[in-house]
Motif scaffolding. Structure first.
Motif, mmCIF file in Angstrom:
data_model
loop_
_atom_site.group_PDB
_atom_site.id
_atom_site.type_symbol
_atom_site.label_atom_id
_atom_site.label_comp_id
_atom_site.label_asym_id
_atom_site.label_seq_id
_atom_site.Cartn_x
_atom_site.Cartn_y
_atom_site.Cartn_z
ATOM 1 N N SER A 1 33.625 73.425 12.599
ATOM 2 C CA SER A 1 34.491 72.151 12.680
ATOM 3 C C SER A 1 34.724 71.308 13.895
ATOM 4 C CB SER A 1 35.842 72.652 12.378
ATOM 5 O OG SER A 1 36.422 73.685 13.088
ATOM 6 N N PRO B 1 32.112 68.203 15.612
ATOM 7 C CA PRO B 1 31.665 67.872 14.365
ATOM 8 C C PRO B 1 30.330 67.394 14.745
ATOM 9 C CG PRO B 1 33.088 66.109 14.901
ATOM 10 C CD PRO B 1 33.297 67.290 15.884
ATOM 11 N N PRO C 1 36.107 65.187 11.931
ATOM 12 C CA PRO C 1 35.482 65.413 10.351
ATOM 13 C C PRO C 1 36.517 64.601 9.325
ATOM 14 C CG PRO C 1 35.189 67.339 11.242
ATOM 15 C CD PRO C 1 36.001 66.522 12.311
#
Length: 502
Positions: A25, A28, A48
């Motif tokens: 995460s 990104p 994201p």
């Protein structure tokens, strides 16, 4: 990588491989559609959640397409960084995919700036009486029926024609080109933007304009039944298509009709029809056949290309520029006499203008050449044809044209078309040049078999034509000022000297 990537890349956000069954995460990653480049880390401002709203499927997470500018690739970074310039939309949608194609081709997509829009005429603009007085007024000229021939739905109409009988066997053929240079003043923000964009780009269901739609689709476009400014080439020809005289003039015209190619073709095939426009079209058709035959005898190359036409259906999805369409059907576009008619008179006008500007600007004319074929490029094709018992020579345009005409199979009507199609991939493209930079004997446009050639007939959609319009205007004594509506700027006044310096 940083040195090579100066243009925007299209990235697919949220499309990363899982690591240990879990999604990374931070930072990104986004994958470029061009597989030659590695994944990119998006800048910290692009999370994201902001860019991608997708789900996990087949080992990837779907997201959005973005246009991004390559940033840095520091030693401690696993991947190079990129900054999102513009979100194109959800991957797989028509609007986003169409825009992505243009971004990948380095086509300018952003709306025209306020500075450019400020260069446009006011909303209530019309042609002034003083401007009309300066020009050749053909709106109500006796025997002049001006009309255009274009694909259905065309809104940026660059050219129109007329034919007038001067005496038995002697005709005046008028080629009228939109005078976009009247509105595009040298050195203005509009001029700089048009030069930067270079030309109009067409996709199946949309296009990226070189100049604002107010000009390309309205004030410059030669729509029927409205007064328009034009740059006209008037040719006096006999019934054998021999050129007797040529005149160039800034003009005011009023097209009397916009024909589709199908309409024009149907009129060309009519028999015994006394209707004046149809009779004029048929005479133009006969002259075009003679002009084309003369070029063929001089070694012009008539190669093949598989043009397609699409049936479109509107869809709800769109972008800021308006609604879009999706293709629902496709068919090959058949080349007919109406297409050849337009092509021949555009070539005639381009050649005449090229001769005039080359005479006036021997060192600074913008011309276009097409080098002679290189026989080595045709080696594979020649070997394949010789195995079919067909000798093939391509040491020059004449030899190549003769070889192409000889490559036929009575039992296979598509064979010659295929050979011509393959030949297009073996020929170097045409290119622009400055007259003073290339020896005169190398000016030949071998594909058209014309010794001097340029582009004049598409000023709405091609910037090179804008330059040629300015050259021709000065050559005929029109002067540097584009119109009477503003005092000539220093930039405009310096235009002739700037050309000489080039």
């Amino acid at each position: 990588l940083l040195r090579r990537v100066e243009r925007l890349l299209v990235l697919h956000t949220g499309k990363e491989e899982p690591v240990g069954g879990r999604w990374s995460s931070s930072p990104p990653l986004a994958l470029p559609r061009d597989g030659r480049y590695p994944p990119f880390e998006l800048s910290a401002s692009c999370s994201p959640g902001q860019l991608a709203s997708g789900h996990q499927s087949s080992g990837h997470r779907s997201g959005q397409l973005v246009a991004a500018k390559v940033g840095s690739w520091e030693v401690e970074q696993t991947h190079p960084s990129a900054t999102v310039v513009r979100v194109l939309g959800e991957a797989g949608t028509a609007a986003a995919e169409s825009e992505a194609l243009l971004v990948e081709s380095d086509v300018r997509l952003e709306p025209f700036s306020d500075e450019v829009e400020a260069c446009l005429p006011p909303a209530d603009w019309s042609i002034s009486a003083r401007e009309i007085a300066r020009r050749l007024d053909l709106r109500d000229a006796a025997g002049v029926d001006i009309f255009s021939i274009d694909p259905p739905g065309c809104v940026d109409i660059d050219d129109a024609l007329h034919l007038r009988t001067l005496s038995p066997g002697v005709f005046e053929v008028g080629v009228h080109i939109a005078d976009a240079s009247h509105f595009i003043r040298p050195g203005s923000a509009l001029d700089r933007e048009a030069a930067s964009r270079g030309e109009t780009f067409y996709l199946v269901n949309t296009r990226a304009n070189m100049i604002p739609p107010r000009l390309s689709e309205d004030l410059c476009s030669l729509h029927p039944h409205v007064d328009r400014l034009a740059f006209s080439a008037l040719f006096t020809m006999d019934e054998r298509a021999n050129l007797l005289s040529t005149t160039f003039a800034k003009s005011v015209i009023r097209s009397a009709g916009a024909l589709s190619y199908a309409d024009a073709q149907e009129r060309l095939e009519r028999e015994g029809c006394p209707e004046p426009r149809t009779a004029a079209l048929q005479t133009l058709g006969r002259l075009a056949v003679l002009l084309k035959g003369r070029r063929a005898a001089n070694g012009a190359l008539f190669l093949a290309s598989s043009e397609v036409k699409f049936e479109l259906a509107p869809i709800e999805e769109g972008d800021a520029s308006g609604p879009m369409s999706l293709p629902t059907g496709m068919a090959l576009r058949k080349q007919q006499a109406a297409h050849s008619l337009i092509e021949e008179f555009m070539v005639l006008a381009n050649c005449a203008v090229a001769r005039r500007v080359a005479e006036a600007w021997p060192e600074a004319a913008l011309l276009r050449l097409h080098p002679q074929p290189e026989e080595s490029k045709f080696a594979a094709l020649a070997r394949a044809l010789e195995q079919q018992g067909m000798p093939f020579r391509a040491s020059g345009a004449h030899e190549l044209a003769a070889s192409l005409s000889a490559c036929t199979k009575p039992a296979d009507p598509h064979f010659n078309h295929l050979v011509r199609l393959i030949s297009t991939r073996c020929i170097a493209p045409a290119k622009y040049f400055r007259s003073g930079a290339v020896p005169r004997e190398q000016w030949l446009h071998s594909g058209l078999a014309e010794p001097t050639y340029t582009h004049f007939t598409s000023p709405i959609r091609r910037y090179a034509d804008q330059v040629v319009h300015r050259l021709l205007a000065h050559a005929i004594g029109w002067g540097a000022a584009q119109s009477e509506e503003a005092v000539e700027s220093e930039e405009e006044a310096a235009w002739p000297e700037r050309l000489r310096e080039l």
